[in-house]
Design a protein around this motif. Structure first.
Motif, PDB file in Angstrom:
ATOM      1  N   UNK A  85       0.794  -1.220   0.000  1.00  0.00           N
ATOM      2  CA  UNK A  85       0.000   0.000   0.000  1.00  0.00           C
ATOM      3  C   UNK A  85       0.827   1.272   0.000  1.00  0.00           C
ATOM      4  N   UNK A  86       2.133   1.156   0.271  1.00  0.00           N
ATOM      5  CA  UNK A  86       3.009   2.336   0.281  1.00  0.00           C
ATOM      6  C   UNK A  86       4.051   2.285  -0.838  1.00  0.00           C
ATOM      7  N   UNK A  87       4.505   1.091  -1.180  1.00  0.00           N
ATOM      8  CA  UNK A  87       5.537   0.918  -2.204  1.00  0.00           C
ATOM      9  C   UNK A  87       4.924   0.332  -3.463  1.00  0.00           C
ATOM     10  N   UNK A  88       5.516   0.695  -4.612  1.00  0.00           N
ATOM     11  CA  UNK A  88       5.068   0.151  -5.890  1.00  0.00           C
ATOM     12  C   UNK A  88       6.279  -0.259  -6.715  1.00  0.00           C
ATOM     13  N   UNK A  89       6.283  -1.504  -7.169  1.00  0.00           N
ATOM     14  CA  UNK A  89       7.343  -1.980  -8.048  1.00  0.00           C
ATOM     15  C   UNK A  89       6.845  -1.931  -9.475  1.00  0.00           C
ATOM     16  N   UNK A  90       7.745  -1.559 -10.381  1.00  0.00           N
ATOM     17  CA  UNK A  90       7.401  -1.527 -11.801  1.00  0.00           C
ATOM     18  C   UNK A  90       8.664  -1.789 -12.602  1.00  0.00           C
ATOM     19  N   UNK A  91       8.492  -1.991 -13.894  1.00  0.00           N
ATOM     20  CA  UNK A  91       9.675  -2.234 -14.728  1.00  0.00           C
ATOM     21  C   UNK A  91       9.424  -1.698 -16.127  1.00  0.00           C
ATOM     22  N   UNK A  92      10.519  -1.377 -16.792  1.00  0.00           N
ATOM     23  CA  UNK A  92      10.499  -0.951 -18.181  1.00  0.00           C
ATOM     24  C   UNK A  92      11.500  -1.838 -18.911  1.00  0.00           C
ATOM     25  N   UNK A  93      10.999  -2.840 -19.591  1.00  0.00           N
ATOM     26  CA  UNK A  93      11.904  -3.791 -20.239  1.00  0.00           C
ATOM     27  C   UNK A  93      12.665  -3.170 -21.412  1.00  0.00           C
ATOM     28  N   UNK A  94      12.104  -2.137 -21.996  1.00  0.00           N
ATOM     29  CA  UNK A  94      12.816  -1.453 -23.085  1.00  0.00           C
ATOM     30  C   UNK A  94      14.055  -0.728 -22.562  1.00  0.00           C
TER      31      UNK A  94
END
Length: 124
Positions: free
Chosen positions: A66-75
């Protein structure tokens, strides 16, 4: 072989935000699940978040949900950790890691590659 380099750590006041980045050098980044872990002084390394190779599945540790967000950009061969509403107890060295073998990996032994870590300090 994959090399991982974390950036974005620093000193922030409680309630503030930071975004960590982890840049990968090497082949097949888009085929790896990626994760973030943290380790505070005198404590064991703790799972923070993980994201699937395509980015559609994420999972979080109980203390950051609820406080942290993981994401990625494979490009860009990069995975991110957006940290909001930071607390002094979030103070730790944060590591990113890559797994070629597991999906939804929440244990550090499931990861093959590790970065050197970046320090996050949250003042009260």
């Amino acid at each position: 072989q994959v090399q991982l380099v974390e950036t974005g750590g620093g000193l922030v006041q409680a309630g503030g935000s930071l975004r960590l980045s982890c840049a990968a050098v090497g082949r097949a980044f888009s085929s790896y699940s990626m994760g973030w872990f943290r380790q505070a002084p005198g404590k064991e390394r703790e799972f923070v978040a993980t994201i699937s190779s395509g980015g559609r599945m994420t999972s979080y540790g109980e203390y950051v949900k609820g406080r942290f967000t993981i994401s990625r950009d494979n490009a860009k061969n990069t995975v991110y950790l957006q940290m909001n509403s930071l607390k002094p107890e979030d103070t730790a060295v944060y590591f990113c890691a890559g797994s070629s073998r597991y999906y939804n990996a929440r244990r550090d032994m499931m990861y093959d590659y590790w970065g050197q870590g970046t320090q996050v300090t949250v003042s009260s």
